[in-house]
Design a protein around this motif. Structure first.
Motif, short mmCIF file in Angstrom:
data_model
loop_
_atom_site.label_atom_id
_atom_site.label_comp_id
_atom_site.label_asym_id
_atom_site.label_seq_id
_atom_site.Cartn_x
_atom_site.Cartn_y
_atom_site.Cartn_z
N ILE A 13 0.94 -1.17 -0.06
CA ILE A 13 -0.02 0.09 -0.20
C ILE A 13 0.95 1.23 0.01
CG2 ILE A 13 -2.01 1.34 1.03
CD1 ILE A 13 -2.64 -1.32 2.48
N VAL A 14 0.72 2.11 -0.90
CA VAL A 14 1.77 3.16 -1.31
C VAL A 14 0.55 4.24 -1.27
CG1 VAL A 14 3.35 4.58 -2.66
CG2 VAL A 14 3.28 1.97 -2.26
N GLY A 15 0.52 5.42 -0.42
CA GLY A 15 -0.35 6.70 -0.55
C GLY A 15 -1.70 6.12 -0.67
N GLY A 16 -2.18 4.97 -0.10
CA GLY A 16 -3.43 4.53 -0.04
C GLY A 16 -3.93 3.63 -1.27
N VAL A 17 -2.95 3.56 -2.29
CA VAL A 17 -3.30 2.86 -3.41
C VAL A 17 -2.61 1.46 -3.07
CG1 VAL A 17 -3.00 2.57 -5.81
CG2 VAL A 17 -3.27 4.60 -4.90
N VAL A 18 -3.38 0.39 -3.57
CA VAL A 18 -2.80 -1.13 -3.43
C VAL A 18 -2.03 -1.49 -4.79
CG1 VAL A 18 -3.52 -3.43 -2.73
CG2 VAL A 18 -4.55 -1.63 -1.68
N TYR A 19 -0.99 -2.09 -4.61
CA TYR A 19 -0.29 -2.71 -5.76
C TYR A 19 0.20 -4.07 -5.67
CZ TYR A 19 0.63 2.38 -7.03
OH TYR A 19 0.12 3.67 -7.26
N PRO A 20 0.42 -5.12 -6.59
CA PRO A 20 0.81 -6.03 -6.35
C PRO A 20 2.25 -6.02 -5.75
CG PRO A 20 -0.10 -6.01 -8.70
CD PRO A 20 -0.12 -4.61 -7.86
N ALA A 21 2.81 -6.95 -4.96
CA ALA A 21 4.23 -7.01 -4.52
C ALA A 21 4.52 -8.15 -3.97
CB ALA A 21 4.29 -5.80 -3.21
N TYR A 22 5.94 -8.16 -3.75
CA TYR A 22 6.36 -9.52 -3.16
C TYR A 22 7.89 -9.09 -2.75
CZ TYR A 22 9.10 -9.76 -7.40
OH TYR A 22 10.11 -9.49 -8.42
N VAL A 23 8.39 -10.02 -1.90
CA VAL A 23 9.60 -9.87 -1.29
C VAL A 23 10.56 -10.89 -2.09
CG1 VAL A 23 11.20 -9.90 0.75
CG2 VAL A 23 8.82 -9.27 1.03
N ASP A 24 11.72 -10.36 -2.51
CA ASP A 24 12.69 -11.12 -3.26
C ASP A 24 13.49 -12.15 -2.54
OD1 ASP A 24 14.82 -9.58 -2.51
OD2 ASP A 24 14.85 -8.72 -4.50
N ASP A 25 14.31 -13.01 -3.03
CA ASP A 25 15.18 -13.80 -2.12
C ASP A 25 16.07 -12.85 -1.14
OD1 ASP A 25 13.84 -16.05 -3.35
OD2 ASP A 25 15.39 -16.13 -4.85
N ALA A 26 16.63 -12.00 -1.54
CA ALA A 26 17.49 -11.11 -0.73
C ALA A 26 17.00 -10.41 0.30
CB ALA A 26 18.17 -9.97 -1.58
N GLY A 27 15.57 -10.30 0.28
CA GLY A 27 14.54 -9.69 1.37
C GLY A 27 14.08 -8.34 1.14
N TYR A 28 14.22 -7.77 -0.34
CA TYR A 28 13.95 -6.77 -0.63
C TYR A 28 12.39 -6.56 -1.26
CZ TYR A 28 18.63 -5.17 -0.15
OH TYR A 28 19.89 -4.94 0.21
N LEU A 29 11.71 -5.67 -0.86
CA LEU A 29 10.44 -5.54 -1.54
C LEU A 29 10.24 -4.97 -2.90
CD1 LEU A 29 7.24 -5.67 -0.82
CD2 LEU A 29 7.39 -3.40 0.08
N ILE A 30 9.63 -5.76 -3.59
CA ILE A 30 9.30 -5.60 -5.14
C ILE A 30 8.09 -5.04 -5.36
CG2 ILE A 30 9.65 -6.31 -7.46
CD1 ILE A 30 12.13 -6.09 -5.75
N VAL A 31 7.64 -3.83 -5.95
CA VAL A 31 6.35 -3.36 -5.85
C VAL A 31 6.13 -3.32 -7.46
CG1 VAL A 31 4.66 -1.51 -5.53
CG2 VAL A 31 6.35 -2.25 -3.76
N GLU A 32 5.07 -3.76 -7.83
CA GLU A 32 4.69 -3.68 -9.29
C GLU A 32 3.70 -2.63 -9.65
OE1 GLU A 32 3.38 -7.61 -10.35
OE2 GLU A 32 5.19 -8.74 -9.76
N LEU A 33 4.25 -1.57 -10.12
CA LEU A 33 3.76 -0.30 -10.25
C LEU A 33 2.83 -0.33 -11.36
CD1 LEU A 33 6.20 2.21 -8.93
CD2 LEU A 33 4.23 1.22 -7.69
N ASP A 34 3.17 -1.14 -12.60
CA ASP A 34 2.55 -1.14 -13.79
C ASP A 34 0.93 -1.83 -13.50
OD1 ASP A 34 4.43 -0.02 -14.87
OD2 ASP A 34 5.33 -1.76 -15.33
#
Length: 57
Positions: free
Chosen positions: A36-57
């Motif tokens: 959740i970014v600024g009240g908008v929900v986006y698909p996301a996951y945490v990669d193998d290194a522990g970083y959050l990946i947010v799919e903004l498209d």
């Protein structure tokens, strides 16, 4: 990018913080499904290194 919170695969919302390297931390270990970014929900996951990946498209 910093997100307000993340949702797990069951739809529960978790507040996020970050470690010094920029990896996302939650109150308990969860499987991240959305961010959740600024009240908008986006698909996301945490990669193998522990970083959050947010799919903004």
């Amino acid at each position: 990018m910093r997100v307000d919170s993340v949702m797990d695969i069951d739809g529960f919302t978790w507040r996020t913080t970050y470690d010094d390297a920029g990896r996302v931390l939650t109150e308990v270990p969860v499987v991240v499904d959305r961010a959740i970014v600024g009240g908008v929900v986006y698909p996301a996951y945490v990669d193998d290194a522990g970083y959050l990946i947010v799919e903004l498209d």
